[in-house]
Design an enzyme around this catalytic site. Structure first.
Site, PDB file in Angstrom:
ATOM      1  CG  ASP A  21     -39.134  39.933  -7.488  1.00 55.99           C
ATOM      2  OD1 ASP A  21     -40.101  40.691  -7.232  1.00 55.99           O
ATOM      3  OD2 ASP A  21     -38.331  39.553  -6.620  1.00 55.99           O
ATOM      4  CG  ASN A  23     -43.158  44.518 -12.172  1.00 57.48           C
ATOM      5  OD1 ASN A  23     -42.200  44.301 -12.908  1.00 57.48           O
ATOM      6  ND2 ASN A  23     -44.328  43.900 -12.310  1.00 57.48           N
ATOM      7  N   GLY A  24     -41.829  46.822  -8.524  1.00 59.28           N
ATOM      8  CA  GLY A  24     -41.954  47.879  -7.515  1.00 59.28           C
ATOM      9  C   GLY A  24     -40.662  48.672  -7.397  1.00 59.28           C
ATOM     10  NE  ARG A  25     -37.036  44.767  -5.647  1.00 58.78           N
ATOM     11  CZ  ARG A  25     -36.549  43.531  -5.651  1.00 58.78           C
ATOM     12  NH1 ARG A  25     -35.282  43.321  -5.365  1.00 58.78           N
ATOM     13  NH2 ARG A  25     -37.340  42.517  -5.933  1.00 58.78           N
ATOM     14  CG  HIS A  38     -47.310  46.058 -10.648  1.00 54.36           C
ATOM     15  ND1 HIS A  38     -46.349  45.107 -10.411  1.00 54.36           N
ATOM     16  CD2 HIS A  38     -47.739  46.446  -9.414  1.00 54.36           C
ATOM     17  CE1 HIS A  38     -46.206  44.929  -9.098  1.00 54.36           C
ATOM     18  NE2 HIS A  38     -47.041  45.741  -8.472  1.00 54.36           N
ATOM     19  CB  SER A  66     -47.110  34.465  -4.942  1.00 56.20           C
ATOM     20  OG  SER A  66     -47.061  35.483  -3.963  1.00 56.20           O
ATOM     21  CD  GLU A  68     -47.033  32.573  -0.254  1.00 53.93           C
ATOM     22  OE1 GLU A  68     -46.811  32.645  -1.481  1.00 53.93           O
ATOM     23  OE2 GLU A  68     -47.409  31.514   0.298  1.00 53.93           O
ATOM     24  CG  ASN A  69     -47.533  38.420  -4.766  1.00 54.84           C
ATOM     25  OD1 ASN A  69     -47.291  37.962  -5.872  1.00 54.84           O
ATOM     26  ND2 ASN A  69     -46.553  38.829  -3.953  1.00 54.84           N
ATOM     27  CG  LEU A 193     -37.135  28.183  -6.213  1.00 55.18           C
ATOM     28  CD1 LEU A 193     -37.193  26.679  -5.992  1.00 55.18           C
ATOM     29  CD2 LEU A 193     -37.215  28.481  -7.710  1.00 55.18           C
TER      30      LEU A 193
HETATM   31  C1  IPE Z   1     -42.654  36.377  -6.286  1.00 52.70           C
HETATM   32  O1  IPE Z   1     -42.269  37.696  -6.082  1.00 52.70           O
HETATM   33  C2  IPE Z   1     -44.042  36.336  -6.855  1.00 52.70           C
HETATM   34  C3  IPE Z   1     -44.189  36.867  -8.204  1.00 52.70           C
HETATM   35  C4  IPE Z   1     -43.239  37.285  -8.983  1.00 52.70           C
HETATM   36  C5  IPE Z   1     -45.534  36.882  -8.690  1.00 52.70           C
HETATM   37  P1  IPE Z   1     -42.386  38.375  -4.642  1.00 52.70           P
HETATM   38  O2  IPE Z   1     -41.876  39.759  -4.793  1.00 52.70           O
HETATM   39  O3  IPE Z   1     -43.757  38.230  -4.124  1.00 52.70           O
HETATM   40  O4  IPE Z   1     -41.405  37.479  -3.770  1.00 52.70           O
HETATM   41  P2  IPE Z   1     -40.707  37.754  -2.380  1.00 52.70           P
HETATM   42  O5  IPE Z   1     -41.766  38.174  -1.429  1.00 52.70           O
HETATM   43  O6  IPE Z   1     -39.704  38.836  -2.598  1.00 52.70           O
HETATM   44  O7  IPE Z   1     -40.062  36.449  -2.031  1.00 52.70           O
HETATM   45  C1  IPE Z   2     -43.151  41.507  -9.225  1.00 51.55           C
HETATM   46  O1  IPE Z   2     -42.675  42.732  -8.809  1.00 51.55           O
HETATM   47  C2  IPE Z   2     -44.636  41.483  -9.509  1.00 51.55           C
HETATM   48  C3  IPE Z   2     -45.450  40.814  -8.481  1.00 51.55           C
HETATM   49  C4  IPE Z   2     -44.991  40.176  -7.452  1.00 51.55           C
HETATM   50  C5  IPE Z   2     -46.872  40.875  -8.669  1.00 51.55           C
HETATM   51  P1  IPE Z   2     -42.781  43.183  -7.296  1.00 51.55           P
HETATM   52  O2  IPE Z   2     -44.089  43.886  -7.130  1.00 51.55           O
HETATM   53  O3  IPE Z   2     -42.560  42.059  -6.364  1.00 51.55           O
HETATM   54  O4  IPE Z   2     -41.603  44.217  -7.198  1.00 51.55           O
HETATM   55  P2  IPE Z   2     -40.582  44.409  -5.997  1.00 51.55           P
HETATM   56  O5  IPE Z   2     -39.995  43.059  -5.701  1.00 51.55           O
HETATM   57  O6  IPE Z   2     -41.371  44.940  -4.849  1.00 51.55           O
HETATM   58  O7  IPE Z   2     -39.568  45.364  -6.510  1.00 51.55           O
HETATM   59 MG    MG Z   3     -40.948  41.306  -5.447  1.00 50.54          MG
END
Ligand code: IPE
Ligand code: IPE
Ligand code: MG
Length: 254
Positions: A21, A23-25, A38, A66, A68-69, A193
């Site tokens: 988790d 990557n975006g931040r 990413h 996920s 939900e992604n 989780l």
């Molecule tokens: C969990 O991360 C899914 C993956 C790392 C693939 P998310 O960023 O989707 O989780 P939430 O939404 O913060 O719970």
């Molecule tokens: C995890 O990083 C990768 C995936 C869920 C695909 P995020 O994309 O969730 O990054 P944040 O949580 O927004 O920083």
């Molecule tokens: Mg995330």
């Protein structure tokens, strides 16, 4: 110090699962688009998977996308899928050379065709490899996995639940070929989780790192493993009982 002692090596997990988790931040803190995060995350996948096998841990499972992604913007989703395809094509040769078998959990039908083909092609090509096991959770959700298991069990068992015990039930889960995870690592400081391996995690040790995934490098990984080796996994027993039992005979350590 980031090295493992001979005692640590004796107590390593057999199966590590990682919720990658942040990557975006990570990207946002650098004023860059999420996909930049990413891309750097994928580079780190390579570093961590290599380290896992190098130190002798035979199973690693990575939560890459996920259920939900699917609710993310289309552009981010297709970017992630292109990165997945690129990673698999690039790594195939190394996987074959090192004896790595790729598996996937999740609903691959929900991936775009080009990405699904890259995944199924790599699974097929690596299925004879027996040394190391890399599993990607792609369009994976634990609740969906459980529902699917119940449905296929119900179809097979003709409505009777007589023989249903955990061993039977778990053979209907997508993780049927994997041992339960011993250690679940989540990066980016989130203590949840997010629908990952809910049942399989019943006795997993959980480690949360404040680092965003692209910054969670090999040294941070070793520190997490070291932390794990110092935990007492009691599986419901008392600490005193454990002192007289070899941990090797405890459930989950077989
Ligand atoms: C969990 O991360 C899914 C993956 C790392 C693939 P998310 O960023 O989707 O989780 P939430 O939404 O913060 O719970
Ligand atoms: C995890 O990083 C990768 C995936 C869920 C695909 P995020 O994309 O969730 O990054 P944040 O949580 O927004 O920083
Ligand atoms: Mg995330």
């Amino acid at each position: 110090m980031h090295d493992l002692t001979p005692e640590d090596l004796e107590r390593l997990p057999r199966h590590v699962a990682i919720i990658m988790d942040g990557n975006g931040r990570w990207a946002r803190s650098r004023g860059k688009p999420r996909l930049f995060g990413h891309r750097n995350g994928v580079e780190n996948v390579k570093a961590i998977v290599d380290k896992t096998f190098e130190i002798g841990i035979p199973y690693i499972t990575l939560y890459a996308f996920s259920t939900e992604n699917q609710n993310r913007p289309g552009e981010e989703k297709s970017g992630l899928m292109r990165l997945l395809e690129e990673f698999l094509k690039r790594e195939l040769k190394n996987m074959m050379g090192d004896g790595v078998r790729l598996r996937a959990i999740g609903d691959l039908n929900g991936l775009p065709e080009f990405a699904r083909n890259a995944v199924t092609d790599t699974i097929e090509k690596t299925k004879g490899n027996e040394k190391w096991n890399l599993t990607l959770a792609l369009n994976y959700g634990s609740r969906q996995e459980i529902l699917q298991a119940v449905q296929s069990y119900a179809r097979k068992a003709n409505g009777s639940g007589e023989d249903l015990n955990w061993e039977t039930f778990s053979s209907y889960l997508q993780t049927k070929d994997l041992p339960d995870p011993d250690l679940i690592i989540r990066t980016s400081g989130e203590f949840r989780l997010s629908n990952f391996l809910l049942l399989q995690a019943a006795y997993a040790e959980i480690f949360v790192s404040p680092l965003h995934w692209p910054d969670f490098g090999q040294d941070a990984f070793i520190d997490a493993l070291k932390n794990y080796t110092h935990r007492e996994r009691r599986f419901g027993k008392t600490g005193d009982q454990l002192a007289t039992t070899s941990t090797k005979s405890l459930p989950g350590n077989s």
